[in-house]
Scaffold this motif. Structure first.
Motif, PDB file in Angstrom:
ATOM      1  N   UNK A  71       7.902   0.443  10.760  1.00  0.00           N
ATOM      2  CA  UNK A  71       7.272  -0.110  11.952  1.00  0.00           C
ATOM      3  C   UNK A  71       7.037   0.945  13.020  1.00  0.00           C
ATOM      4  N   UNK A  72       5.939   0.796  13.736  1.00  0.00           N
ATOM      5  CA  UNK A  72       5.633   1.692  14.842  1.00  0.00           C
ATOM      6  C   UNK A  72       4.799   2.882  14.407  1.00  0.00           C
ATOM      7  N   UNK A  73       4.117   3.519  15.366  1.00  0.00           N
ATOM      8  CA  UNK A  73       3.185   4.600  15.030  1.00  0.00           C
ATOM      9  C   UNK A  73       3.834   5.815  14.373  1.00  0.00           C
ATOM     10  N   UNK A  74       5.034   6.215  14.824  1.00  0.00           N
ATOM     11  CA  UNK A  74       5.627   7.422  14.253  1.00  0.00           C
ATOM     12  C   UNK A  74       5.993   7.223  12.788  1.00  0.00           C
ATOM     13  N   UNK A  75       6.664   6.125  12.481  1.00  0.00           N
ATOM     14  CA  UNK A  75       7.064   5.868  11.093  1.00  0.00           C
ATOM     15  C   UNK A  75       5.842   5.677  10.200  1.00  0.00           C
ATOM     16  N   UNK A  76       4.850   4.925  10.669  1.00  0.00           N
ATOM     17  CA  UNK A  76       3.661   4.685   9.845  1.00  0.00           C
ATOM     18  C   UNK A  76       2.873   5.974   9.640  1.00  0.00           C
ATOM     19  N   UNK A  77       2.800   6.803  10.666  1.00  0.00           N
ATOM     20  CA  UNK A  77       2.104   8.090  10.531  1.00  0.00           C
ATOM     21  C   UNK A  77       2.747   8.943   9.441  1.00  0.00           C
ATOM     22  N   UNK A  78       4.083   9.022   9.453  1.00  0.00           N
ATOM     23  CA  UNK A  78       4.785   9.823   8.451  1.00  0.00           C
ATOM     24  C   UNK A  78       4.632   9.206   7.060  1.00  0.00           C
ATOM     25  N   UNK A  79       4.693   7.879   6.988  1.00  0.00           N
ATOM     26  CA  UNK A  79       4.540   7.208   5.697  1.00  0.00           C
ATOM     27  C   UNK A  79       3.154   7.445   5.114  1.00  0.00           C
ATOM     28  N   UNK A 105      11.311  -6.039  15.263  1.00  0.00           N
ATOM     29  CA  UNK A 105      11.671  -5.534  16.579  1.00  0.00           C
ATOM     30  C   UNK A 105      11.375  -6.581  17.644  1.00  0.00           C
ATOM     31  N   UNK A 106      12.031  -6.419  18.776  1.00  0.00           N
ATOM     32  CA  UNK A 106      11.802  -7.337  19.898  1.00  0.00           C
ATOM     33  C   UNK A 106      10.442  -7.076  20.534  1.00  0.00           C
ATOM     34  N   UNK A 107      10.050  -5.807  20.596  1.00  0.00           N
ATOM     35  CA  UNK A 107       8.762  -5.437  21.194  1.00  0.00           C
ATOM     36  C   UNK A 107       7.937  -4.661  20.170  1.00  0.00           C
ATOM     37  N   UNK A 108       7.219  -5.363  19.299  1.00  0.00           N
ATOM     38  CA  UNK A 108       6.414  -4.697  18.270  1.00  0.00           C
ATOM     39  C   UNK A 108       5.356  -3.790  18.889  1.00  0.00           C
ATOM     40  N   UNK A 109       5.022  -2.722  18.156  1.00  0.00           N
ATOM     41  CA  UNK A 109       4.037  -1.761  18.635  1.00  0.00           C
ATOM     42  C   UNK A 109       2.687  -1.892  17.939  1.00  0.00           C
ATOM     43  N   UNK A 110       2.503  -2.984  17.202  1.00  0.00           N
ATOM     44  CA  UNK A 110       1.182  -3.276  16.645  1.00  0.00           C
ATOM     45  C   UNK A 110       0.903  -2.698  15.282  1.00  0.00           C
ATOM     46  N   UNK A 111       1.834  -1.946  14.692  1.00  0.00           N
ATOM     47  CA  UNK A 111       1.636  -1.356  13.366  1.00  0.00           C
ATOM     48  C   UNK A 111       2.868  -1.622  12.512  1.00  0.00           C
ATOM     49  N   UNK A 112       2.665  -2.195  11.336  1.00  0.00           N
ATOM     50  CA  UNK A 112       3.749  -2.380  10.374  1.00  0.00           C
ATOM     51  C   UNK A 112       3.230  -1.994   9.000  1.00  0.00           C
ATOM     52  N   UNK A 113       3.899  -1.033   8.366  1.00  0.00           N
ATOM     53  CA  UNK A 113       3.490  -0.592   7.049  1.00  0.00           C
ATOM     54  C   UNK A 113       4.430  -1.097   5.966  1.00  0.00           C
ATOM     55  N   UNK A 114       3.898  -1.311   4.792  1.00  0.00           N
ATOM     56  CA  UNK A 114       4.685  -1.624   3.604  1.00  0.00           C
ATOM     57  C   UNK A 114       4.703  -0.371   2.739  1.00  0.00           C
ATOM     58  N   UNK A 115       5.912   0.107   2.422  1.00  0.00           N
ATOM     59  CA  UNK A 115       6.067   1.398   1.752  1.00  0.00           C
ATOM     60  C   UNK A 115       6.858   1.271   0.456  1.00  0.00           C
ATOM     61  N   UNK A 116       6.580   2.161  -0.462  1.00  0.00           N
ATOM     62  CA  UNK A 116       7.378   2.245  -1.693  1.00  0.00           C
ATOM     63  C   UNK A 116       8.718   2.912  -1.403  1.00  0.00           C
ATOM     64  N   UNK A 117       9.739   2.527  -2.158  1.00  0.00           N
ATOM     65  CA  UNK A 117      11.019   3.217  -2.072  1.00  0.00           C
ATOM     66  C   UNK A 117      10.801   4.709  -2.344  1.00  0.00           C
ATOM     67  N   UNK A 118      11.570   5.543  -1.679  1.00  0.00           N
ATOM     68  CA  UNK A 118      11.373   6.984  -1.834  1.00  0.00           C
ATOM     69  C   UNK A 118      12.665   7.761  -2.007  1.00  0.00           C
ATOM     70  N   UNK A 119      13.783   7.045  -2.313  1.00  0.00           N
ATOM     71  CA  UNK A 119      15.034   7.770  -2.491  1.00  0.00           C
ATOM     72  C   UNK A 119      14.956   8.685  -3.721  1.00  0.00           C
ATOM     73  N   UNK A 120      15.764   9.728  -3.675  1.00  0.00           N
ATOM     74  CA  UNK A 120      15.774  10.779  -4.685  1.00  0.00           C
ATOM     75  C   UNK A 120      17.040  10.673  -5.534  1.00  0.00           C
ATOM     76  N   UNK A 121      16.932  10.957  -6.813  1.00  0.00           N
ATOM     77  CA  UNK A 121      18.113  10.977  -7.670  1.00  0.00           C
ATOM     78  C   UNK A 121      19.067  12.070  -7.192  1.00  0.00           C
ATOM     79  N   UNK A 122      20.349  11.754  -7.153  1.00  0.00           N
ATOM     80  CA  UNK A 122      21.346  12.709  -6.687  1.00  0.00           C
ATOM     81  C   UNK A 122      21.319  13.988  -7.515  1.00  0.00           C
TER      82      UNK A 122
END
Length: 286
Positions: free
Chosen positions: A37-45, A97-114
């Protein structure tokens, strides 16, 4: 020109209902999808790739947010994500969030094998053992990213990496460095030590002082810091697994430091010592 008319105006739309269900851990695990959620997270995603595949698969945006963050919409489109213009209330219903910023992305899991993390021979690693608060987990991940750590490990007793609060607290750092999840702490510590990493437990009752360790010049090699539960720290059996138990010195009258602050101090101490030894990845390196 006024913003475009939203195409999704009902929170009962199948696409909206599917996204809303990702607030639940069992649904996230089944679908292997999570919300950013939010511009920073969606931008990176939008620019993140895992094995060549785009991480962002779907984006819900209010018309106003789509206009304000046209660059993010463009990046999402370049990633091949499905983009939905949605009414403000629809996006708010998906958001956690209590105050949404207008952007919500749906993302694939991205964890890495240990095992992949070990194979990369990391020099600085944060291990979260028994960390239950998602906000703390995300903040420590952000601190690790800022300090130039090359990996984060969440043990099997720690919070879900994809909890919306954890994702939000990482402020995009989740997309910057490898994160392994569900690793038993005993295995994590033993495997890191086998690859030549010195494993340090961060604990307020530690018998070694961080300043003394820095003065002795013992902090310049590959290091993993183990951080424990917010309320009761690390259990004795976990501390016993590590090479040393180190406390952050309290020079003033504060009773203690919270988890994220202590983690930042420890990680930056290692990063500085490693850079002095010519070994740590610079935080300005692309």
């Amino acid at each position: 020109m006024p913003p475009a008319t939203p195409e999704l105006i009902s929170s009962r739309s199948p696409r909206v209902l599917a996204a809303r269900r990702l607030a639940k851990r069992n649904v996230r695990g089944k679908e292997r999808l999570f919300l950013a959620e939010g511009p920073q997270a969606v931008r990176e995603a939008a620019v993140h790739r895992d094995a060549g595949a785009a991480t962002l698969v779907e984006l819900f945006a209010t018309p106003e947010a789509a206009e304000r963050y046209a660059d993010i919409i463009g990046a999402a489109r370049d990633a091949g994500a499905r983009i939905h213009l949605a009414a403000e209330q629809v996006v708010a219903d998906i958001s956690t969030t209590v105050t949404p910023q207008g952007l919500v992305g749906v993302c694939r899991f991205l964890d890495t094998r240990f095992e992949e993390i070990l194979a990369a021979r990391p020099r600085l690693v944060a291990v979260l053992a028994h960390v239950r608060d998602p906000g703390n987990a995300g903040t420590v991940l952000r601190c690790a990213d800022a300090a130039g750590a090359e990996a984060v490990v969440l043990t099997d007793a720690s919070v879900d990496l994809y909890n919306p609060k954890a994702v939000r607290a990482s402020v995009g750092s989740l997309f910057h460095l490898p994160v392994a999840v569900g690793v038993p702490v005993e295995h994590a510590v033993a495997a890191l030590r086998d690859t030549g990493v010195r494993v340090l437990a961060a604990d307020g009752a530690g018998d070694r002082d961080l300043d003394d360790e820095l003065d002795r010049g013992t902090m310049g090699g590959p290091t993993a810091w183990v951080f424990g539960n917010e309320a009761w720290g690390l259990p004795e059996e976990t501390r016993a697994l590590t090479d040393a138990v180190v406390r952050v010195p309290i020079h003033g009258k504060a009773e203690s430091l919270n988890l994220a602050t202590a983690a930042a101090v420890c990680l930056y101490a290692s990063a500085r010592a490693q850079r002095a030894a010519g070994g740590c990845r610079s935080v300005t390196e692309s």
